[in-house]
Design a protein around this motif. Structure first.
Motif, mmCIF file in Angstrom:
data_model
loop_
_atom_site.group_PDB
_atom_site.id
_atom_site.type_symbol
_atom_site.label_atom_id
_atom_site.label_comp_id
_atom_site.label_asym_id
_atom_site.label_seq_id
_atom_site.Cartn_x
_atom_site.Cartn_y
_atom_site.Cartn_z
ATOM 1 N N MET A 167 0.847 -1.194 0.000
ATOM 2 C CA MET A 167 0.000 0.000 0.000
ATOM 3 C C MET A 167 0.876 1.235 0.000
ATOM 4 O O MET A 167 2.057 1.179 0.332
ATOM 5 N N SER A 168 0.297 2.366 -0.395
ATOM 6 C CA SER A 168 1.044 3.626 -0.402
ATOM 7 C C SER A 168 0.099 4.773 -0.105
ATOM 8 O O SER A 168 -1.122 4.683 -0.301
ATOM 9 N N VAL A 169 0.678 5.855 0.394
ATOM 10 C CA VAL A 169 -0.080 7.071 0.662
ATOM 11 C C VAL A 169 -0.223 7.866 -0.630
ATOM 12 O O VAL A 169 0.752 8.052 -1.361
ATOM 13 N N LYS A 170 -1.424 8.337 -0.913
ATOM 14 C CA LYS A 170 -1.608 9.204 -2.072
ATOM 15 C C LYS A 170 -0.950 10.536 -1.779
ATOM 16 O O LYS A 170 -1.129 11.116 -0.701
ATOM 17 N N ARG A 171 -0.201 11.040 -2.768
ATOM 18 C CA ARG A 171 0.512 12.287 -2.564
ATOM 19 C C ARG A 171 0.294 13.237 -3.736
ATOM 20 O O ARG A 171 -0.079 12.813 -4.842
ATOM 21 N N SER A 172 0.554 14.526 -3.496
ATOM 22 C CA SER A 172 0.389 15.545 -4.534
ATOM 23 C C SER A 172 1.664 15.679 -5.341
ATOM 24 O O SER A 172 2.672 15.015 -5.077
ATOM 25 N N THR A 173 1.628 16.558 -6.337
ATOM 26 C CA THR A 173 2.812 16.827 -7.139
ATOM 27 C C THR A 173 3.944 17.296 -6.236
ATOM 28 O O THR A 173 3.748 18.101 -5.321
#
Length: 337
Positions: free
Chosen positions: A131-137
């Motif tokens: 799993m991974s954390v959603k991140r911004s640009t």
């Protein structure tokens, strides 16, 4: 007559003993109820050393669920079950499994707003999960994450007899609250007067709760505000800038950093190794290994007293979770944010 009574008592005792040896459940006879097996989930890996799983789930705004993935003894995927609602509050999940050896993987709090994760398919391996954390640009995260919990265990289902087993969980999200107080009462401050950030190399986790990659993530505040503290007369004694940010699981010796900068300057007045900084708050009586302490402690409050006289921030004192950190213990950096 007395002899007959003795024989009767003996036969009655023998019959009770015989009935006690009969199975109350099995997997073979149609006239005997099948054996039931139950699984409870426990989050005791915290600083209270007490189970808080149901409480943590009920306190979440959403994602009040647990995904249970069931694999065979070789780690091949069999099926998935979602536990939520009353079943989660009761926390006594019935497993319909044949006798044998299984591997269980549990993740609670997964949601599509905060995280991405692999969905196991028939025949896939437990090692395929991550799993991974959603991140911004720019690899930044500036939102509040819902609590995330992980657990993995080996399960044995016997040929006969009911069982009830406990699956331990660990929490993978942390919150850090900053309270910055300017001792120079004449200074006008806003919520944007100070910038703080945390960088870590942990934004994703494998099935066994280890980082998958070492991509650096920058964690920014999801909350900023100004709060006041009044004296006994109701007059504002001082104002405090309060901000909060969160991180995924913190790993010791991973190169994570904490930086705090006054907006009028380019150089942070506090630039330290994050985990070394937080480990200073552990009480001597705990005697926990560094990683265990970081895994058990999930919330930190950092109070910073500064003086911004003359347009520069001078750090006077730092308090973390009620512990005063001596400035001599900190390595104050010179890099720009």
């Amino acid at each position: 007559m007395k002899y007959t009574k003795i024989i009767y008592n003996y036969l009655a005792a023998w019959l009770l003993l015989f009935l006690a040896t009969l199975p109350s459940c099995d997997y073979i006879h149609d006239d005997i109820a099948p054996c039931k097996h139950y699984l409870r989930f426990a989050y005791v890996h915290n600083m209270k050393f007490a189970d808080a799983f149901v409480h943590e789930m009920e306190c979440q705004a959403t994602a009040k669920n647990l995904r249970l993935y069931i694999f065979d003894a070789e780690g091949k995927f069999l099926r998935a079950e979602t536990i939520e609602g009353e079943a989660l509050r009761t926390n006594r999940h019935e497993l319909t499994l044949d006798p044998g050896t299984y591997r269980l993987l549990a993740w609670a709090g997964l949601n599509e707003t905060d995280y991405e994760w692999t969905t196991p398919a028939a025949g896939s391996s437990v090692a395929d999960f991550h799993m991974s954390v959603k991140r911004s640009t720019g690899q930044t995260v500036a939102r509040e994450l819902l609590g995330l919990f992980q657990g993995e265990m080996k399960l044995e289902i016997p040929e006969g007899g009911e069982t009830e087993q406990v699956m331990p969980l660990v929490k993978n999200t942390n919150k850090i609250r900053f309270v910055i107080i300017d001792t120079n009462s004449g200074t006008e401050l806003s919520a944007d007067s100070f910038d703080m950030l945390v960088t870590t190399g942990n934004g994703d986790l494998s099935h066994d709760n280890q980082p998958v990659s070492n991509t650096m993530l920058t964690w920014l505040p999801y909350y900023k505000g100004i709060e006041t503290v009044k004296d006994a007369n109701g007059t504002t004694a001082y104002t405090a800038i309060c901000t909060e940010l969160n991180t995924l699981r913190l790993l010791d010796d991973s190169g994570s950093r904490l930086q705090v900068r006054y907006s009028e300057e380019t150089t942070p007045f506090l630039d330290v190794d994050l985990t070394d900084f937080l480990l200073l708050t552990q009480m001597e009586s705990h005697k926990l290994e560094a990683q265990e302490y970081l895994d058990r402690q999930d919330e930190y409050v950092v109070m910073v007293y500064v003086d911004t006289m003359g347009g520069k921030a001078h750090c006077l004192e730092v308090i973390v979770n009620d512990w005063v950190i001596r400035l001599d213990d900190l390595t104050l950096g010179k890099e720009e944010l």
